[in-house]
Motif scaffolding. Sequence first.
Motif, PDB file in Angstrom:
ATOM      1  N   LEU A 222       0.812  -1.214   0.000  1.00 22.39           N
ATOM      2  CA  LEU A 222       0.000   0.000   0.000  1.00 22.39           C
ATOM      3  C   LEU A 222       0.846   1.265   0.000  1.00 22.39           C
ATOM      4  CD1 LEU A 222      -2.690  -1.038   2.651  1.00 22.39           C
ATOM      5  CD2 LEU A 222      -2.929  -1.061   0.164  1.00 22.39           C
ATOM      6  N   ALA A 223       2.163   1.111   0.082  1.00 24.46           N
ATOM      7  CA  ALA A 223       3.058   2.271   0.150  1.00 24.46           C
ATOM      8  C   ALA A 223       2.875   3.168  -1.064  1.00 24.46           C
ATOM      9  CB  ALA A 223       4.506   1.803   0.246  1.00 24.46           C
ATOM     10  N   GLY A 224       2.672   4.457  -0.815  1.00 23.65           N
ATOM     11  CA  GLY A 224       2.541   5.422  -1.898  1.00 23.65           C
ATOM     12  C   GLY A 224       1.205   5.431  -2.591  1.00 23.65           C
ATOM     13  N   LYS A 225       0.277   4.585  -2.150  1.00 24.35           N
ATOM     14  CA  LYS A 225      -1.045   4.546  -2.789  1.00 24.35           C
ATOM     15  C   LYS A 225      -1.869   5.734  -2.321  1.00 24.35           C
ATOM     16  CE  LYS A 225      -0.483   0.656  -5.006  1.00 24.35           C
ATOM     17  NZ  LYS A 225      -1.174  -0.574  -4.609  1.00 24.35           N
TER      18      LYS A 225
ATOM     19  N   GLY B 197      -3.145  16.702  -7.602  1.00 24.72           N
ATOM     20  CA  GLY B 197      -2.014  16.690  -8.518  1.00 24.72           C
ATOM     21  C   GLY B 197      -1.097  15.501  -8.322  1.00 24.72           C
ATOM     22  N   SER B 198       0.124  15.630  -8.810  1.00 26.21           N
ATOM     23  CA  SER B 198       1.103  14.552  -8.722  1.00 26.21           C
ATOM     24  C   SER B 198       1.483  14.290  -7.270  1.00 26.21           C
ATOM     25  CB  SER B 198       2.353  14.926  -9.520  1.00 26.21           C
ATOM     26  OG  SER B 198       3.395  13.994  -9.298  1.00 26.21           O
ATOM     27  N   THR B 199       1.686  13.013  -6.975  1.00 28.02           N
ATOM     28  CA  THR B 199       2.122  12.626  -5.623  1.00 28.02           C
ATOM     29  C   THR B 199       3.589  12.219  -5.604  1.00 28.02           C
ATOM     30  OG1 THR B 199       1.435  10.321  -5.981  1.00 28.02           O
ATOM     31  CG2 THR B 199      -0.202  11.838  -5.054  1.00 28.02           C
ATOM     32  N   HIS B 200       4.288  12.477  -6.706  1.00 30.77           N
ATOM     33  CA  HIS B 200       5.703  12.084  -6.810  1.00 30.77           C
ATOM     34  C   HIS B 200       6.532  12.791  -5.737  1.00 30.77           C
ATOM     35  CE1 HIS B 200       9.459  10.800  -8.593  1.00 30.77           C
ATOM     36  NE2 HIS B 200       9.889  12.060  -8.568  1.00 30.77           N
ATOM     37  N   GLY B 201       7.323  12.004  -5.011  1.00 28.64           N
ATOM     38  CA  GLY B 201       8.226  12.545  -4.017  1.00 28.64           C
ATOM     39  C   GLY B 201       7.608  12.786  -2.657  1.00 28.64           C
ATOM     40  N   LEU B 202       6.304  12.540  -2.514  1.00 24.20           N
ATOM     41  CA  LEU B 202       5.665  12.765  -1.218  1.00 24.20           C
ATOM     42  C   LEU B 202       6.110  11.742  -0.179  1.00 24.20           C
ATOM     43  CD1 LEU B 202       1.952  13.785  -1.878  1.00 24.20           C
ATOM     44  CD2 LEU B 202       3.841  15.200  -1.083  1.00 24.20           C
ATOM     45  N   VAL B 203       6.310  10.503  -0.616  1.00 26.88           N
ATOM     46  CA  VAL B 203       6.739   9.451   0.302  1.00 26.88           C
ATOM     47  C   VAL B 203       7.903   8.686  -0.319  1.00 26.88           C
ATOM     48  CG1 VAL B 203       4.438   9.193   1.310  1.00 26.88           C
ATOM     49  CG2 VAL B 203       5.093   7.768  -0.629  1.00 26.88           C
ATOM     50  N   GLU B 204       8.689   8.067   0.528  1.00 31.74           N
ATOM     51  CA  GLU B 204       9.823   7.281   0.043  1.00 31.74           C
ATOM     52  C   GLU B 204       9.367   5.881  -0.361  1.00 31.74           C
ATOM     53  OE1 GLU B 204      12.763   7.328   3.082  1.00 31.74           O
ATOM     54  OE2 GLU B 204      13.138   9.485   2.918  1.00 31.74           O
TER      55      GLU B 204
END
Length: 307
Positions: free
Chosen positions: A173-176, A199-206
């Motif tokens: 579920l990581a990053g979902k 918007g984009s979720t890129h870079g929000l979580v590792e």
Amino acid sequence: MLRSTADHARAQQRLIAVTAAAVRREWDSIGSDFDGGWLRVGPRIVALMTAAQIGAARDGSAYVGQALAEQRITSTPSGAVNVSALTGAYSVDGQLVGDLDSTLYGAVVHARSGLAESLGDRLARGRSWLDMMTVTQVGDAGRAATGVGIAARPRIRYVRMVNPGCCQRCAVLAGKASKDIAFPRHPGCLCRAVPTGDGSTHGLVEAIEPGDVRDLTKAQRQAIADGADMNQVINSHRVYVSREGIYTPARNGMTTTEGTTRRGIAGKRLGAEPKGRAQRLSPEGVYATARNREEALVLLKQHGYLI
């Protein structure tokens, strides 16, 4: 990762650690008369846990605005989070099901149950259970407040942040991203919600790597090392909760029905019949069947683990 997310996670972890230490000190003074001792230490343990929940909920509510501000996202909440409605209660998988006062007596129940050779062993059993309760109940109060804060704002959703050392259930579920207020979690779960917009979720979580997942089997790790997709490998071992509350692996460990419909990756490759399921090997089944690495790679591709 957002600075506000990292700060919030550290603050919650510190709160849980301090609370757990204080709860342990009270529990360790209970003595050999558990019922009599609980009348003395029980109210103090409940008060410590409730105070920590209040702190976690307030922080979880404030964090939503901080995270959105850091992303320069503006969304006016329709109301304030009612912290008192989220504290002093016991939750299971995020659902409030009872009060802390009666629930925390479970430490005494656990101390008395099972085989134990000494008072120290029984105290250790109760202490371990209270540690788990502190992590879960304080963490849940913070996550619940964050969830309500997200739901109160239009056009806001969350992305799941998973901590290294996580279990398989959380790893997939990581990053979902999700717009639901519900935040699926299990006892002891350390995952958090990162508020964001559309918007984009890129870079929000590792990203979570195989080395970050604590309960992968030897065969699962081998399949991933051979190039298999980690999510496909984990989904083949999807677990269930039995009537006894025990997590059990799918099927006999050699085969699985996950992803075997005609629309699933494995189902397409294995030629699943309409409205039917194909027989899919698990990673354990692949390595038990293959005579060498070349055959293993062929089977990993055929059964949808290499994509």
